[in-house]
Enzyme design. Structure first.
Site, PDB file in Angstrom:
ATOM      1  N   SER A 209     -60.146  49.042 103.718  1.00  0.00           N
ATOM      2  CA  SER A 209     -60.820  50.197 103.122  1.00  0.00           C
ATOM      3  C   SER A 209     -61.938  50.742 104.002  1.00  0.00           C
ATOM      4  CB  SER A 209     -61.383  49.819 101.747  1.00  0.00           C
ATOM      5  OG  SER A 209     -62.258  48.710 101.849  1.00  0.00           O
ATOM      6  N   ASP A 467     -72.493  48.833  95.644  1.00  0.00           N
ATOM      7  CA  ASP A 467     -71.496  48.637  96.698  1.00  0.00           C
ATOM      8  C   ASP A 467     -72.216  48.737  98.043  1.00  0.00           C
ATOM      9  OD1 ASP A 467     -69.511  48.739  98.596  1.00  0.00           O
ATOM     10  OD2 ASP A 467     -68.328  50.300  97.607  1.00  0.00           O
ATOM     11  N   HIS A 470     -69.102  49.735 101.557  1.00  0.00           N
ATOM     12  CA  HIS A 470     -68.626  51.046 101.999  1.00  0.00           C
ATOM     13  C   HIS A 470     -69.799  51.987 102.266  1.00  0.00           C
ATOM     14  CE1 HIS A 470     -65.268  49.207  99.708  1.00  0.00           C
ATOM     15  NE2 HIS A 470     -64.568  49.655 100.733  1.00  0.00           N
TER      16      HIS A 470
END
Length: 497
Positions: A209, A467, A470
């Site tokens: 990702s 998070d 990312h």
């Protein structure tokens, strides 16, 4: 009473009679008058100055009552820039001749001119010899001249996972930091030049990702110069593993292929991959690799999925045929130390690249490790919660930075690239150390969780929901792509046919 009035009246003439005797001191009285006038004027002037000064000093206190967040941030960032500039200027020898170390633009003599597009395609930006673009510092671009390279609102292809401003982040300072190499300059990013290099070609990101994060960045970078109606995005092609952005006028594609471990694993489903027990087959790569053939620019990565456990579950029959493996399932595995398993996987990948890639037709890149920021005490924020509320990069480090990055895997990757790739050169894009400084650039609580935007209650609980893996876009991955751009445009344009 009469006697008192008389004595009072007699006193006055006596004083009058003495006045002539004091005439010699008349000049002294005039001087005293002048001195008095001067003192009065000075007093009035000083009083006025005091009033003016007090008014001026009151203004900042008035502003502090309702501070302008952008002004305060830019003032702080200016201090950081000044500190960096002084530090690198003091190094002298390392920085000397910087003006002579700017990228040099030449034309490829192997191609003929034929309009603006041909001129752009023939441009070759020669990076100075010995230039290490990965060593330098972050500088704040308050004017926005070189950062950000696009606006969040202007890129229709961004997913909600990375649109931090739209998701409620208040400051946009994370978008305005640009990377300044210590001994040279990166060539200014030009989407039109890159698209000319990609004309009739394919650029593919392969990995997890984080590589998808970087792919979204690249799509936004190139789409900014493409008219509406001349660009499309197809998602979940080839059983969902492939996303394809197409610039139709250029017949060029920017693609992402999901393969979090590069080799086959039980986490290969691009939409349903939250598997509690991840198992890899470190010798099985053909299932994925068949989709990489015929691509002109390949950008690989694998890192974040290796961090869940210290030992990796490796399929016991991984060396057998894939058909046997599929029949047996993933229930049989051995536990292998993380760096050893990582090395074996990269050896499998490197051998495939060396055997199947034609370096005259394909350029290959391997991305360094994208770090996470979940230990705020590592950068001196003892009361912090992961990366939440961070608004500046890490600066003023007097001791080595340790935020939990597994540098063993970084060393393994460098070693495999040096030892097992004899025929095909692979460019290692060393983003790790410079990205460790960007604690401010993660999506944090301004993102999705299981496909839904975080609620206000969830955003108020960063310990659970932040998070710190990312990155917001525009943001740090744009710099990673700027490195790719520098490598691509610094090669002769006829190198990849």
């Amino acid at each position: 009473m009469l006697q008192r009035r008389k004595s009072s009246g007699a006193a006055a003439p006596a004083a009058a009679k003495q006045a002539p005797a004091r005439r010699p001191s008349a000049p002294l009285s005039l001087a005293g008058l002048l001195v008095s006038l001067f003192l009065v004027a000075t007093f009035l002037y000083n009083e006025d100055v005091v009033k003016t000064t007090s008014t001026a000093t009151e203004l900042p206190r008035h502003r502090a009552a309702s501070p302008d967040l952008r002004v305060l941030q830019e003032a702080a960032h200016h201090k950081v820039n000044t500190r960096h500039r002084r530090h690198h200027e003091e190094e002298g020898g390392k920085q000397q001749g910087k003006k002579n170390k700017e990228p040099h633009v030449t034309e490829n003599p192997g191609l003929t001119a034929g309009g603006n597009s041909s001129i752009r395609q023939r441009q070759v930006v020669r990076l100075p010899e010995g230039c290490d673009v990965y060593k330098g510092w972050w500088t704040y671009d308050a004017a926005g001249e070189q950062a950000p390279l696009y606006r969040e609102s202007e890129c229709e292809f961004l997913t909600e996972q990375v649109t931090c401003m739209r998701n409620g982040r208040r400051d946009d300072s994370y978008q305005r930091w640009r990377w300044q190499p210590g001994g040279c300059d990166l060539p200014r990013f030009d989407a039109s030049v890159l698209l000319e290099r990609l004309r009739n070609k394919r650029l593919m990101f392969v990995g997890d990702s984080l590589n998808r994060n970087q792919w979204e960045s690249m799509v936004c970078l190139v789409q900014s110069v493409i008219p509406r109606g001349q660009k499309t995005l197809l998602k979940f092609v080839n059983n969902g593993s492939l996303n394809v952005f197409t610039a139709h006028e250029y017949n060029a594609t920017v693609e992402f292929y999901w393969a979090p471990f590069l080799v086959q694993s039980n986490s290969d489903d691009p939409q349903v991959h939250s598997v509690p027990d991840r198992v890899i087959a470190w010798r099985a790569i053909a299932k994925h690799a068949k989709h990489w053939k015929g691509v002109h620019y390949l950008v690989f990565n694998t890192y974040i999925w290796w961090l869940n456990t210290l030992e990796i579950k490796v399929h016991r029959r991984a060396h057998d045929q894939q058909q046997q493996q599929q029949q047996l399932g993933w229930s049989k595995y051995a536990l292998v130390d993380r760096p050893i398993a990582y090395r074996e996987v990269l050896k499998t990948w490197a051998k495939w690249v060396d055997r199947h890639i034609d370096p005259a037709k394909t350029s290959v890149f391997f991305m360094g490790m994208s770090p996470n920021h979940i230990m705020p005490w590592a950068w001196g924020n003892d009361g912090g919660i992961k990366c939440a509320m961070e608004t500046q990069p890490i600066v003023n480090r007097s001791t080595p930075l340790d935020i939990g990055t597994d540098w063993r895997l970084h060393g393994v990757a460098r070693g495999v690239l040096a030892r097992y790739l004899r025929r095909v050169p692979v460019q290692f894009v060393d983003i790790t150390a410079l990205s460790e400084l960007r604690k401010d650039a993660h999506t944090s609580v301004h993102t999705l969780r299981q496909g839904k935007l975080l609620t206000p209650d969830q955003q108020a609980d960063p310990k659970t929901y932040a998070d710190c893996i990312h990155w917001c876009l525009p943001g740090l991955p744009d710099t990673w792509n700027h490195f790719l751009y520098a490598h691509i445009v610094s090669s002769p344009s006829d190198h990849i046919m």
